[in-house]
Motif scaffolding. Sequence first.
Motif, mmCIF file in Angstrom:
data_model
loop_
_atom_site.group_PDB
_atom_site.id
_atom_site.type_symbol
_atom_site.label_atom_id
_atom_site.label_comp_id
_atom_site.label_asym_id
_atom_site.label_seq_id
_atom_site.Cartn_x
_atom_site.Cartn_y
_atom_site.Cartn_z
ATOM 1 N N PRO A 150 -4.459 0.922 -1.185
ATOM 2 C CA PRO A 150 -3.940 -0.431 -1.433
ATOM 3 C C PRO A 150 -3.364 -0.560 -2.839
ATOM 4 O O PRO A 150 -3.795 0.116 -3.770
ATOM 5 C CB PRO A 150 -5.170 -1.325 -1.253
ATOM 6 C CG PRO A 150 -6.348 -0.437 -1.346
ATOM 7 C CD PRO A 150 -5.909 0.947 -1.030
ATOM 8 N N ARG A 200 0.850 -1.189 0.000
ATOM 9 C CA ARG A 200 0.000 0.000 0.000
ATOM 10 C C ARG A 200 0.887 1.241 0.000
ATOM 11 O O ARG A 200 2.089 1.164 0.248
ATOM 12 C CB ARG A 200 -0.930 0.013 1.200
ATOM 13 C CG ARG A 200 -0.251 0.163 2.528
ATOM 14 C CD ARG A 200 -1.200 -0.110 3.698
ATOM 15 N NE ARG A 200 -0.626 0.231 4.965
ATOM 16 C CZ ARG A 200 0.314 -0.443 5.605
ATOM 17 N NH1 ARG A 200 0.808 -1.542 5.065
ATOM 18 N NH2 ARG A 200 0.768 -0.054 6.779
ATOM 19 N N PHE A 258 -1.722 2.476 -6.885
ATOM 20 C CA PHE A 258 -2.337 2.383 -5.564
ATOM 21 C C PHE A 258 -3.634 3.168 -5.618
ATOM 22 O O PHE A 258 -3.645 4.323 -6.044
ATOM 23 C CB PHE A 258 -1.411 2.974 -4.503
ATOM 24 C CG PHE A 258 -0.039 2.343 -4.492
ATOM 25 C CD1 PHE A 258 0.221 1.262 -3.680
ATOM 26 C CD2 PHE A 258 0.977 2.828 -5.296
ATOM 27 C CE1 PHE A 258 1.478 0.673 -3.655
ATOM 28 C CE2 PHE A 258 2.236 2.253 -5.292
ATOM 29 C CZ PHE A 258 2.489 1.162 -4.470
#
Length: 106
Positions: free
Chosen positions: A68, A54, A77
């Motif tokens: 994440p 992450r 992400f």
Amino acid sequence: MFGHLSIAAVSALMLASSVQSTPEASIGAGNPYPVSNYTCADGTHLAVRLLGDRASVSVNGATAVDLPSMGSEGTTFSNGRQTLSIVQGRLSWGVGRAMPSACTGG
């Protein structure tokens, strides 16, 4: 005799006060996940910490949000609303469906 002792004492104090602290005592030293700062083309300021699975991102000094990793390469992400992408060392930031903004810094 006392003159020599006071000079020695002052010298010892000066020497002791000039010793620098070790890097381990510094704030953030040894942090395996350093923060990198970026400025995007749209004026957004990001503080990014890559954590492997992450990314922790602070936008314009606000509280950081965790995004994440998407996919197996770990270069995008997203939480569905905010997206951080890193492609060939270039970072971009997007919010919602808006066109991502290129960011520089690091």
